[in-house]
Structures are given as C-alpha cells and as structure tokens.
Design a protein around this motif. Structure first.
Motif, PDB file in Angstrom:
ATOM      1  N   SER A  69     -26.322  15.284 -80.136  1.00 58.19           N
ATOM      2  CA  SER A  69     -27.633  16.149 -80.148  1.00 58.19           C
ATOM      3  C   SER A  69     -27.165  17.435 -79.229  1.00 58.19           C
ATOM      4  O   SER A  69     -27.732  18.480 -79.292  1.00 58.19           O
ATOM      5  N   SER A  70     -26.011  17.392 -78.621  1.00 54.30           N
ATOM      6  CA  SER A  70     -25.538  18.605 -77.654  1.00 54.30           C
ATOM      7  C   SER A  70     -23.902  18.703 -77.684  1.00 54.30           C
ATOM      8  O   SER A  70     -23.288  17.553 -78.150  1.00 54.30           O
ATOM      9  N   SER A  73     -21.595  20.940 -83.454  1.00 54.54           N
ATOM     10  CA  SER A  73     -22.186  21.791 -84.516  1.00 54.54           C
ATOM     11  C   SER A  73     -21.454  22.210 -85.732  1.00 54.54           C
ATOM     12  O   SER A  73     -20.022  21.775 -85.547  1.00 54.54           O
TER      13      SER A  73
END
Length: 511
Positions: A69-70, A73
C-alpha cells in the motif's frame, strides 16, 4: 549422447567408415520442441491493482502479486521500453510504453499469496533490476521463504558486504542452525541506475545452484549439501527478503524490478542467454530508452533529457556551444558529459547520434589521431565508444587538403590499439551522418551502423565494466581526458538492449 541445449531445428551429419575408407556424408534434420513454459511471469504493466501472472490465462492457476500500500508503484521505466511490434512481428497501430515495478527501499514490495516455486525440484528464477542508488543495505530482488525458517529459502540480492550480486540458498538443519550456499557474481561494485538481468538456477539432478548476470554464468556451479532440500512455503517476494523472525521482512530494494519469470526447470546457459536478449519477436528486441538529448531545442550550457524518463542532464564544458542544431565542439577542449553510467557495460545496449565533422579542424590533426564521438568510461579508461580515426589526408581541387578517416565502435585501449569494428568506407565530410553502435552481450559482439547500413561484420568484443561518466566529444583513456573531436553532434540516444535487426535499427534509430 548429445542433448540439444535449446528448442529449434538441429542437423546431424553422418559418415560411415569401413575397411575401404569413408563413405558419403548424409544429414538428418530433427526438431526439438520447446520445453515446459514458465510457471509464473509478471510484467507489471497493469494500470492498477495486482500484477497479473501472465504465464497462464486460467484465473485459478494464476499467482498474482499484490503491491504494498506504500512504497510501491508502477511508472514508465519498464525494461521492455516502447513496444512497436507484437509477438508475430506485426506493427502495432499505437506504440505501447511498458511500465515496471518501482519500490522505495524502505517499505515498497510486491508479493504473491503463496509459494510459486517448488524448491525441492529444479527451477530457474529471473528478473531485470535497476538500483536507484548505491545501496546502504542489502537489496533483495526476488526471494521465497523456506519452510520453518526465518531466512529466505532462496534469494537473488545485492550484498553490501561483498559488493556483489548473489544467488543465495538458505536452509536450517535438524537442530535449528542456519546454513547458506551462495553463487556469487564475478565482478564487484556493479553499476547503479542501469538495468541488469539476473537469474538463479537450481539443478536438482546436479545438486548445484548458479547465478547468471546478463545471461552469463558467474563462476562455477556451487554444490548443495547432501540430503533433501527444504520446501519453500512462503510467498514469492519482489523487492524484499525475510529477516530475523518469521514475517520480519528486510533488505528492501530501491529502484525498479521488471519482467520477472519463474520456471520449474533448470534452464540451459543457451536458454538464459536468449532470455537476457528479451526479444519480443524474431526481428525485434525490447530496448529501454535510458537517455535522449536533443541539442536543437536547448539553450545555455546544459541539455535536458525530457523524453526517456530517467532525466540525465548533459552539461557542456570547455568552449562547447549550442547553435540551434547541435553541440558544437572545436576538438581542443570542448565536450559534454553526463553522470554515468547510463547502461550496464556488461549487458547489451545500443547508442546512436548524428554527427557533422569539422573538416578544417581535422586537417590540422596528425595522422593516427582518434577522437571520440560519444562513449562511456571505466574507472581508468574507455569502456566503449563511437570514434573517428584520421588515417591520412588528400588534396581536393576545391577544398585543398582534406582529412580522410574511418568510423569505429568499440574501445580504445591503453596501448593505443582499438578493439571493435571499423566502417567499410571513409567518413563523409559533406553532411551529418547517423552513427549507431550495438553491443550484444550474449554473443559477445559489437556492430556498427552508418545510416541504417551495417558496416563490417559483428566483431568479437569483451566488455569492460564501467561506472564512470558518459561523454560526448572526448574520451577517458589512460586515466585522463583527451581525444577531443571537432564536430557538431545532435540527437543523442542510448538504450538498454541490443536492437535485434537492421530493420529495427532503421525504424527505431533513424526516426
């Protein structure tokens, strides 16, 4: 017994011999079918969500990888670059920009929900990796945790202790003591900010592991301990490894990871060389644009790269200037440099530029002079470059004494000799010329193109690892800058990957 190293058509030549001597030669062709395909493959080219396992279209059999989630990307820095043709070779109506996984070195990763590799049987794991910065801790590219252990069952990672890439096998004995077998890269201090192909192979029959870097085996196969290996029951992790306690992950990768593929078989060296070429079809290889500079649109003393996504800045020095067309250099102290390296010198790459020589300035140089058009340096010399060599002069009724010389692609050695390929014809002085150099790391050859025509044959070439600057108009030889070239240079581009055909060179480089 002959075991074919890859799929394809093979020919056996046979001659019988008896008391009268040798008979006529006969040949038999036989086709070797492709072996089992990969059991997992991730391109990270989805718009969002999990990275799909494209090794199968059966949803229940897919090992999709969820991004954290962090710190994780996707962006346009994917190793396949801009795809212009499909697997059959047909041109795509709209080129597709490949994306890859970017992780931040502290929290970012991707992971499947369960194990992908059956570690007690032969397997091969591979990935392309690009370290964003010099590591301050170990960087794990791929790992899968062993049964009941706190360490990865296997991992491909960069070790800060050894400053090398490592393929590691971990297991725990009956009393809980941890053990390791490691296959270690030949060269230390691999370059950062470049794409490198990494693969680890476990051969259950030979009971060995081996690391491959850019399609080349590193050292000798490392023998495994006797006995049955452990099952690796944890998820396949992209960008991190297990630490001192179960679920305590560490060694987060900082940079890009892409084109991860897993086989439940030990691939041959020949097959791994093919994998490292990353061909999208017979005539096209995936090539990621690492730098692109257009001096015609620049002003001042720098040329920005606004195209590739990697953002390297080309800085002019000496008296180099911009004339609205290219970088103008006088051959005395003018040049332009960018912090390097741009590509892994031991991996395949392609470099191109357009150059207009300054014939008046060249005529004043001594015969035998060599000036570098562009290239990348090693710690103490030239790693590779496009070069001009002045071989003589001739009298021209209209222009007086004019220089005569040839183009080269390769490396200028410390003793003044040259390793590489030379152009078929003398360099044209009347107009700008497109020069392209290609290094195919898997075949160990360099090729030179003038315009879109290949000059000479692909020439045997041994790569020199380089970690230094990229330079235009000068070269680093014998631990010093020199070999300044009087010329105007424009449209400078460098790709990770060797373009696979003259067709691809013409379409990609000459556009």
């Amino acid at each position: 017994m002959f075991t074919p190293p890859t799929s394809g058509t093979f020919t056996v030549f046979v001659r019988a011999e008896d008391s009268l001597g040798w008979g006529a030669q006969n040949s038999v062709d036989f086709l070797v079918a492709e072996g089992p395909g990969p059991i997992g493959q991730w391109h990270f080219d989805e718009a969002s969500g999990a990275a799909l396992d494209t090794s199968t279209t059966v949803a229940a059999e897919q090992d999709n990888a969820s991004l954290s989630s962090s710190g994780a990307s996707r962006d346009g820095r994917g190793r396949r670059g801009v795809l212009t043709h499909d697997a059959s070779g047909a041109e795509l109506a709209t080129p597709v920009t490949d994306t890859g996984l970017t992780v931040d070195g502290s929290a970012g990763y991707a992971a499947t929900s369960g194990p992908v590799v059956e570690a007690r049987s032969s397997y091969t794991v591979e990935a392309w990796a690009r370290m964003a910065t010099t590591p301050t801790h170990n960087y794990v590219v791929l790992s899968q945790t062993g049964s009941g252990s706190t360490q990865p069952g296997f991992a491909i990672y960069y070790s800060t202790a050894g400053s090398k890439w490592i393929f590691n096998w971990h297991w725990t004995d009956a009393v809980g003591t941890a053990h390791f077998v490691r296959s270690v890269a030949d060269s230390a201090s691999p370059p950062v900010k470049v794409w490198t192909h990494l693969a680890g192979v476990y051969d259950a029959k030979a009971h060995t592991i081996q690391l491959y870097v850019n399609g080349k085996a590193q050292g000798s196969p490392q023998a495994m301990p006797s006995g049955e290996p452990e099952a690796d029951t944890g998820p396949l992790e992209f960008g991190r490894g297990n630490g001192s306690a179960p679920g305590a992950f560490t060694d987060y990768f900082n940079g890009q990871i892409d084109e991860v593929t897993v086989w439940q078989q030990a691939l041959s060296p020949e097959s791994l060389a093919t994998e490292a070429r990353l061909k999208t079809n017979d005539s096209y290889a995936a090539a990621e644009l690492m730098a692109a500079w257009d001096p015609s649109a620049a002003t001042g003393t720098t040329v920005a790269d606004t195209t590739s996504g990697y953002g390297s800045l080309l800085t002019l020095s000496g008296g180099a200037s911009l004339d609205g067309t290219g970088i103008v250099m006088d051959g005395t102290d003018d040049a332009a440099t960018a912090a390097g390296p741009l590509v892994d010198d031991t991996g395949s790459f392609t470099a191109t530029t357009a150059i207009q020589l300054d014939s008046t300035a060249l005529a004043a140089k001594p015969v035998g002079y060599m000036g570098q058009v562009l290239g990348q340096r090693s710690s103490d010399g030239s790693a590779w470059g496009l070069w001009y060599e002045l071989t003589g002069t001739e009298d021209d009724p209209e222009n007086g004494t004019v220089p005569v010389g040839y183009w080269h692609f390769g490396r200028l050695n410390a003793d003044g000799s040259f390793t590489g390929v030379v152009s078929d014809y003398t360099a044209d002085l009347g107009s700008a010329v497109r020069l392209t150099g290609v290094f195919d790391a898997q075949s160990g050859t360099v090729s030179l193109y003038v315009g879109d025509a290949q000059n000479g044959d692909a020439t045997a070439y041994t790569a020199t690892p380089g970690t230094g600057d990229f330079a235009v108009g000068k070269a680093y030889v014998n631990s010093a800058w020199g070999h300044y070239l009087p010329a105007t240079v424009s449209d400078i581009r460098v790709w990770a990957g060797a373009m696979a055909s003259q067709e691809q060179i013409a379409e990609t480089v000459g556009d």
